[in-house]
Design a protein around this motif. Structure first.
Motif, mmCIF file in Angstrom:
data_model
loop_
_atom_site.group_PDB
_atom_site.id
_atom_site.type_symbol
_atom_site.label_atom_id
_atom_site.label_comp_id
_atom_site.label_asym_id
_atom_site.label_seq_id
_atom_site.Cartn_x
_atom_site.Cartn_y
_atom_site.Cartn_z
ATOM 1 N N MET A 1 77.436 93.497 21.274
ATOM 2 C CA MET A 1 77.060 92.832 22.516
ATOM 3 C C MET A 1 77.543 93.680 23.665
ATOM 4 O O MET A 1 78.717 93.835 23.873
ATOM 5 C CB MET A 1 77.752 91.449 22.551
ATOM 6 C CG MET A 1 77.665 90.768 23.851
ATOM 7 S SD MET A 1 76.776 89.213 23.781
ATOM 8 C CE MET A 1 77.190 88.592 22.190
ATOM 9 N N PHE A 6 72.353 92.287 29.314
ATOM 10 C CA PHE A 6 72.114 91.174 30.219
ATOM 11 C C PHE A 6 71.006 91.498 31.198
ATOM 12 O O PHE A 6 70.087 90.727 31.408
ATOM 13 C CB PHE A 6 73.362 90.856 31.031
ATOM 14 C CG PHE A 6 74.319 89.983 30.289
ATOM 15 C CD1 PHE A 6 75.662 90.202 30.370
ATOM 16 C CD2 PHE A 6 73.851 88.943 29.506
ATOM 17 C CE1 PHE A 6 76.537 89.387 29.687
ATOM 18 C CE2 PHE A 6 74.721 88.133 28.834
ATOM 19 C CZ PHE A 6 76.092 88.361 28.920
ATOM 20 N N ASP A 9 67.612 91.380 29.930
ATOM 21 C CA ASP A 9 67.148 90.194 29.230
ATOM 22 C C ASP A 9 66.277 89.382 30.182
ATOM 23 O O ASP A 9 66.713 88.939 31.242
ATOM 24 C CB ASP A 9 68.348 89.362 28.776
ATOM 25 C CG ASP A 9 67.924 88.230 27.880
ATOM 26 O OD1 ASP A 9 66.703 88.049 27.670
ATOM 27 O OD2 ASP A 9 68.804 87.530 27.391
ATOM 28 N N PHE A 12 67.507 85.895 31.225
ATOM 29 C CA PHE A 12 68.556 85.924 32.239
ATOM 30 C C PHE A 12 67.965 86.207 33.622
ATOM 31 O O PHE A 12 68.317 85.582 34.619
ATOM 32 C CB PHE A 12 69.586 86.978 31.873
ATOM 33 C CG PHE A 12 70.578 87.215 32.968
ATOM 34 C CD1 PHE A 12 70.530 88.368 33.744
ATOM 35 C CD2 PHE A 12 71.551 86.290 33.232
ATOM 36 C CE1 PHE A 12 71.432 88.584 34.750
ATOM 37 C CE2 PHE A 12 72.464 86.492 34.248
ATOM 38 C CZ PHE A 12 72.415 87.639 34.999
ATOM 39 N N ILE A 15 66.331 83.172 35.144
ATOM 40 C CA ILE A 15 67.283 82.195 35.672
ATOM 41 C C ILE A 15 67.923 82.734 36.943
ATOM 42 O O ILE A 15 68.096 82.017 37.931
ATOM 43 C CB ILE A 15 68.344 81.840 34.620
ATOM 44 C CG1 ILE A 15 67.673 81.174 33.424
ATOM 45 C CG2 ILE A 15 69.397 80.936 35.213
ATOM 46 C CD1 ILE A 15 68.621 80.786 32.359
ATOM 47 N N MET C 1 78.417 84.094 24.124
ATOM 48 C CA MET C 1 78.702 84.703 25.418
ATOM 49 C C MET C 1 77.417 84.785 26.257
ATOM 50 O O MET C 1 77.414 84.546 27.439
ATOM 51 C CB MET C 1 79.292 86.100 25.156
ATOM 52 C CG MET C 1 79.629 86.859 26.416
ATOM 53 S SD MET C 1 80.962 86.189 27.371
ATOM 54 C CE MET C 1 81.311 87.618 28.387
ATOM 55 N N ARG C 2 76.336 85.169 25.551
ATOM 56 C CA ARG C 2 75.084 85.287 26.286
ATOM 57 C C ARG C 2 74.655 83.940 26.855
ATOM 58 O O ARG C 2 74.111 83.842 27.923
ATOM 59 C CB ARG C 2 74.009 85.829 25.334
ATOM 60 C CG ARG C 2 72.826 86.406 26.050
ATOM 61 C CD ARG C 2 71.855 86.992 25.100
ATOM 62 N NE ARG C 2 72.241 88.344 24.734
ATOM 63 C CZ ARG C 2 71.541 89.107 23.907
ATOM 64 N NH1 ARG C 2 70.462 88.637 23.333
ATOM 65 N NH2 ARG C 2 71.932 90.327 23.605
ATOM 66 N N PHE C 5 76.750 83.022 29.964
ATOM 67 C CA PHE C 5 76.662 83.784 31.209
ATOM 68 C C PHE C 5 75.863 83.063 32.302
ATOM 69 O O PHE C 5 76.282 83.058 33.459
ATOM 70 C CB PHE C 5 76.082 85.180 30.967
ATOM 71 C CG PHE C 5 76.313 86.086 32.138
ATOM 72 C CD1 PHE C 5 75.404 86.138 33.180
ATOM 73 C CD2 PHE C 5 77.470 86.839 32.220
ATOM 74 C CE1 PHE C 5 75.626 86.950 34.268
ATOM 75 C CE2 PHE C 5 77.707 87.643 33.324
ATOM 76 C CZ PHE C 5 76.779 87.714 34.335
ATOM 77 N N PRO C 6 74.714 82.459 31.970
ATOM 78 C CA PRO C 6 74.015 81.726 33.045
ATOM 79 C C PRO C 6 74.899 80.662 33.655
ATOM 80 O O PRO C 6 74.930 80.479 34.875
ATOM 81 C CB PRO C 6 72.809 81.112 32.324
ATOM 82 C CG PRO C 6 72.603 81.944 31.128
ATOM 83 C CD PRO C 6 73.933 82.454 30.737
#
Lengths: 388, 399, 382
Positions: A1, A6, A9, A12, A15, C1-2, C5-6
């Motif tokens: 990871m 991030f 993605d 993500f 959002i 974790m992913r 994060f939001p």
């Protein structure tokens, strides 16, 4: 990871985009709110809806519910709302009639009639509504003769510059007894529908179409029976009669109301005429040809084949024209009809409560719009084609 | 086999020619006959007194005396040269567009030529003295047509010229303190047709970017943005324009910081932009919906990103498809500018009312209102004609 | 974790938002401290050299709470809200020239501030947006035949200047409805009465007819000229407005003024006064004292023609008024001869009245000086 994944993605990023958007919105709202507070504090104005309970102290020219100047501002606004609703409802009914007639006339095979309709549509659609309302009011209705020299139309209907007086029906002492028969007649209509449907289902061949006349004759018979059983006719004509300076009796349309109604009806009618014309022309020619080859006359073709199909195409744009009519009624302020916008403006003048007044106004118009479009959407869904 | 004798026999009189046309169109069946007679009687009853009134009793002097008021309101008369300069520039641009794009702009060019010629004739007939300016503008139009035909990179130059034109006109009309020959003219002096046109142009073209953003937002897959766009569009479309103008004139000042106090014309323009953006959004959304998926897929296959697809492929096609709707909204906004009469700006309708209050012209309602009708009607007719020619030339809706 | 994060980013964002909204709202306006070089000009002590032109502008010392006044002085121009279609009080003709009683007061304030009666930008305001325009700062002063009432003073965020015109509400009817001007309101039983919206007229009409027990129907217009035209065409039996407005607009707009009669009934007191936005006392004082100066000048017999001869007068009252001696102007942040400028460039109260309203045969009545039996009374300027 790892962190890098991030930023690549897509979920993500979506959002994040929405969060940033909300953040910007909230910041903007906060900035505006702060400006409003500062400005209001500087001017010494208070915010609040308490003024609605204060007496209004101004008179209103015409209202369909009772109103005195000692009533509250809230009541005055309610009077305005009712005035708007009445003129919108009547306007919608009449403009449909005018629009459909003009649209069909536009497609008439008679050259003169179709040119007249085209001239009407072309002139009305290309000029502003406010100008037309002022023309109706200042150049037509107020120029009518005074009450003493009223123009008399068969009815009798009197046209004067103080208003249009119509003969109406007035209830006599036997009206309430007769009302019972009216209610029975109304109830009889769904009963007849049920009887005929059951009879149709039991029968092996279609019933004669003459049976549908029962819808008209049975209620009419009941009403007539009730009327002759009373010692006195339940309704009598309410004829306007000149007495002194004014007419007494009859139903009076004030000049402002009449000008507003005529203006709105003719203006929206022109748009509806175009929609009707486009809708009828959009029905495929093949339908018309097939109907004619089956032996239907041209009026039967129009009524049974073309119009039902055209109706489906026409409903959404006609809905938005109805909404336009309801919204355009706010132009009444230019000719003195006390509708919602006019009374809200007067209230703002006397109290200075700008934001509250605007909120009330916009919410009212929004509710009217949403309600009308909700009704029409329901109707629209019912008549849509169910596709395979 | 004998040759069949044929001789020239003319068709029956009642089958072709004007009499046949009359019979078919006016008298084909019994109720058509009744309708035709009714229509003829109605037109006689209505038109004859109207014609008599127009030629004998009507006092058309009110129009002549107040023509400048109708056109530019209370704009200072000694600065009227700036208005004429804007008209000359417009004539030059129309001529240039005609030369560069030929068929597409031909409709507008014909309108401009025809209108100019009509004005010249009317002015000469009534003895007004504005005909020489119109002659100059016609000449400029023709000269720039020829320039446009032979101009290298004409399309680019013409586009840049159009884009520069609107800010330039704004500068000319409003003036600024920094240029000595263009003293500032406060916006409360603007009026008449000048104000109407300014409001229309700013309202329409200012609302277009916002409308495009809202349309894209409405189609977005992100729920927050989509609901916000839908909420804005439905809110604005559900309230009358007059309430938004009322809000702009009364309440807008409350939302701005203390020392930012735009004058009423700017506030009205902001109100129009807010209002029109919602309607433009619906127009653009219609255009976006007409693009089929193949375009998106092809762009994807070519490796274009989302933004590039939208800007380079989808939006140009969508905007071309909504050109008729755009012209429609231009026309309806042109009519809706009459509502600023209620918030106190002196455009055509309110100027008419103030003319009716002049002592020497009391009672001339019908003349003044008819003239105002004529202004709107002719302008809309001209614009409809020009836009329809442009659509035909561009092949909108056909390919 | 992913998945966290939001949530984490939302928390960060939310805390930023809370911090931003937490800053207190600045409620007190910031006073602008302007340091200027005050060039003191000793007024010409020699009484035998009459000053033909106004003395060069003495830059005023900074005044606390005077931000509106400072803004106006910096701008070099006064923005004045006026009527625009009311002949005699505030009217602009088709060439763009402004005339009128209220308009002349705007010019007087501009003259007092800038020694230039044309340093004014006039904004025509309708009855509906006049107070909002003033309260929001779009115009500096409202000189638009507005009645001074308690509600307007207390609720709408305005401060009124001195009354420039004492008026009363009256009602006008056609001679064939009411022939005698001495008739009372009951002569109008059941009448349609044209009235303009957004005015005290509307409220007083309701009150007076209710008090008299007379039935009536109001016909409300948002434009006064439309009301007059509708009345003239016969839509209404009567029209009500301020008496001055009935007289002036009536003569200008009605087809035959002699066919109408204004009843003697006084339906209300209508003291017409200029107004400024609340919260700026210095500017309000300037508005007050220029008007008082003009009234005082008429009391002393000073007109725009003879004001220069009064400069050599020995009367201390005159000398103080015209700024020949004393420091009256500088207390307000103006030059000492601000009244002189107003008188010279515009005129005294009587001149302004006669210039604009004499053609309409509006007798001064209550608007006479107190020495002649009227209500115009200026407090002493010392």
């Amino acid at each position: 990871m790892n962190i890098q994944s991030f930023w690549r993605d897509i979920r993500f990023l979506k959002i994040l985009a929405q969060v940033i958007f909300i953040l910007l919105l909230v910041l903007a709202a906060g900035y505006l709110y702060r400006n409003v507070s500062t400005n209001l504090a500087r001017q010494g104005l208070a915010v609040g809806y308490g003024f609605l309970k204060n007496p209004a102290s101004f008179g209103i020219g015409e209202s369909f519910i009772s109103y005195e100047p000692s009533d509250t501002y809230g009541r005055a606004l309610l009077v305005g709302l009712v005035n708007t609703l009445v003129v919108s409802a009547l306007g919608i009914v009449f403009t449909t009639i005018v629009g459909v007639l003009a649209g069909v006339a536009r497609l008439s095979s008679n050259w003169l009639i179709s040119r007249f309709a085209a001239a009407y549509v072309g002139l009305i659609r290309n000029t502003p509504l406010l100008l037309q309302l002022m023309f109706w009011y200042f150049a037509v209705i107020i120029q009518l003769p005074s009450v003493r020299d009223a123009i008399q139309l068969p009815g009798p209907i009197y046209l004067t510059q103080r208003g249009i007086y119509l003969t109406w029906a007035e209830a006599t002492s036997t009206f309430s007894a007769w009302r019972v028969f009216l209610i029975i007649a109304l109830i009889s209509i769904p009963i007849i529908w049920y009887i005929l449907r059951t009879a149709q289902r039991r029968a092996s061949v279609p019933l004669s179409p003459w049976w549908t006349l029962a819808y008209i004759f049975v209620p009419a018979f009941i009403i007539w029976l009730g009327a002759i059983l009373q010692p006195e006719p339940p309704l009598r004509p309410f004829v306007p009669e000149l007495s002194g300076l004014n007419f007494k009796g009859g139903v009076r349309l004030t000049p402002e109301f009449a000008a507003l109604l005529f203006g709105l009806v003719t203006y929206t009618g022109a748009f509806i005429a175009e929609i009707v014309r486009a809708g009828i022309q959009a029905v495929a020619k093949g339908q018309v040809e097939a109907a004619r080859s089956l032996g239907l006359t041209s009026s039967q073709t129009l009524r049974l084949v073309v119009f039902p199909q055209a109706l489906r195409i026409m409903i959404p744009p006609v809905t938005s024209q109805y909404l336009n009519l309801a919204k355009n009624s706010s132009l009444a302020i230019g000719i003195g009809y006390p509708d919602l916008f006019s009374i809200a403006g007067t209230t703002h003048n006397q109290t200075g409560a700008a934001i509250e007044i605007i909120t009330i106004m916009m919410l009212s118009y929004l509710s009217i719009s949403l309600f009308t479009s909700l009704l029409m959407n329901i109707y629209n869904k019912r008549i849509q084609l169910v596709e395979r | 086999m004998t040759a069949i004798e044929t001789s020239e026999v003319r068709p029956p009189v009642l089958a072709v020619g004007p009499l046949a046309w009359v019979r078919k169109n006016l008298f084909s069946s019994w109720y058509n006959v009744a309708l035709t007679l009714l229509a003829i009687w109605l037109s006689y009853v209505l038109l004859k007194p109207a014609y008599q009134w127009a030629t004998t009793e009507a006092r058309w002097g009110v129009i002549e005396a107040n023509l400048t008021l109708f056109m530019i309101g209370t704009y200072p008369r000694d600065q009227i040269g700036r208005v004429w300069l804007s008209i000359f520039l417009l004539a030059a641009l129309i001529g240039l567009s005609w030369g560069v794009w030929k068929n597409a702009a031909r409709g507008f060019a014909f309108i401009a030529l025809g209108a100019g010629a009509a004005f010249i004739l009317i002015a000469l007939y009534f003895g007004w003295d504005v005909w020489d300016e119109w002659l100059i503008s016609e000449a400029i139009l023709l000269i720039s047509y020829f320039i446009g035909r032979f101009l290298p990179r004409g399309a680019l130059m013409a586009t840049i010229a159009w884009l520069l034109y609107f800010p330039l006109v704004f500068l000319l009309i409003a003036g600024t303190r920094y240029i000595a020959t263009l003293p500032p003219v406060p916006s409360n002096l603007w009026g008449g047709l000048l104000l109407t046109l300014l409001l229309t142009v700013v309202g329409n073209f200012g609302a277009l970017p916002l409308g495009i953003l809202l349309a894209l937002g409405r189609r977005s897959k992100l729920p927050v943005i989509r609901y916000f766009s839908i909420g804005y569009i439905e809110l604005i479309r559900g309230v009358p324009l007059i309430t938004i103008l009322f809000m702009a004139s009364i309440v807008l000042a409350l939302f701005l910081p203390i020392d930012v106090r735009p004058d009423l014309v700017i506030r009205a323009m902001i109100g129009f932009i807010i209002f029109e953006a919602a309607y433009q959004a619906e127009n653009v959304r219609g255009g976006l919906q007409a693009i089929d998926r193949g375009q998106y897929e092809a762009a994807n296959a070519l490796g274009l990103s989302g933004t590039q697809t939208m800007v380079l492929i989808i939006l140009p096609q969508a905007l071309r498809a909504v050109i008729p709707a755009l012209f429609n909204s231009f026309i309806s906004l042109f009519k809706d500018t009459s509502l600023v009469a209620i918030i106190g700006l002196f455009e055509v309708v309110r100027i008419s009312r103030s003319i009716l209050a002049q002592s020497e012209w009391l009672g001339t309602h019908r003349e003044v209102f008819l003239f105002a009708f004529m202004i709107y009607w002719l302008f809309n007719l001209a614009f409809t004609y020009g836009s329809r020619r442009m659509e035909e030339a561009l092949g909108v809706g056909k390919r | 974790m992913r998945k966290l994060f939001p949530l984490f980013s939302l928390v960060v964002v939310a805390s930023i938002m809370l911090a931003a909204c937490g800053t207190p709202v600045a409620a007190t306006p910031v006073t602008v401290e302007v340091t200027r070089i005050v060039t003191s000009e000793a007024p010409a002590a020699a009484a035998d050299t009459p000053v033909v032109e106004a003395q060069p502008t003495a830059a005023p010392p900074p005044v606390a709470g005077g931000e509106r006044l400072q803004t106006i002085l910096d701008r070099g121009q006064l923005v004045c809200g006026v009527h625009g279609t009311f002949q005699g009080f505030g009217f602009v003709d088709s060439a763009g020239a402004w005339t009128g009683f209220d308009v002349d007061f705007c010019r007087a304030w501009a003259a007092a501030l800038f020694n230039d009666a044309d340093a004014v930008e006039f904004r025509g305001l309708s009855a509906q947006d006049r107070f909002t325009a003033l309260a929001s700062g779009e115009v500096d002063v409202l000189s638009r035949n507005s009645t001074w009432t308690y509600t307007r003073d207390a609720e709408l965020g305005l401060t009124f200047g001195p009354v420039t015109f004492y008026d009363g509400q009256a009602i006008m009817a056609k001679k064939d409805v009411v022939s005698d001007s001495a008739a009372g309101l009951d002569a109008l039983e059941g009448a349609n009465v044209c009235v303009q919206s957004g005015t005290t007229t509307e409220l007083n009409l309701a009150d007076q007819f209710r008090a008299a027990g007379v039935n009536y129907t109001p016909v409300v217009f948002e434009d006064q000229n439309a009301a007059f035209q509708a009345y003239d065409e016969g839509r209404c039996d009567a029209i009500t407005s301020d008496r001055s407005q009935l007289a002036t607009q009536g003569q200008a707009v009605l087809q035959n003024f002699a066919d109408h009669v204004i009843l003697d009934v006084v339906m209300s007191k209508e003291p017409l006064a200029p107004a400024v936005a609340q919260g700026d006392d210095k500017w309000a004082d300037v508005v007050h004292w220029v008007v008082y100066g003009m009234i005082q000048a008429e009391e002393l017999g000073i007109t725009s023609e003879n004001v220069d001869t009064f400069l050599t007068s020995e009367d201390p009252v005159v000398r103080r008024l015209l700024g020949v001696e004393g420091e009256l102007g500088s207390k307000l942040g103006l030059s000492n001869d601000f009244v002189y400028r107003a008188i010279k460039l515009v005129g005294n109260y009587g001149e302004v009245y006669d210039r604009n309203l004499a053609t309409f045969n509006l007798a001064r009545g209550q608007n006479e000086l107190w020495t002649n039996g009227g209500l115009m009374y200026a407090p002493p300027m010392r």
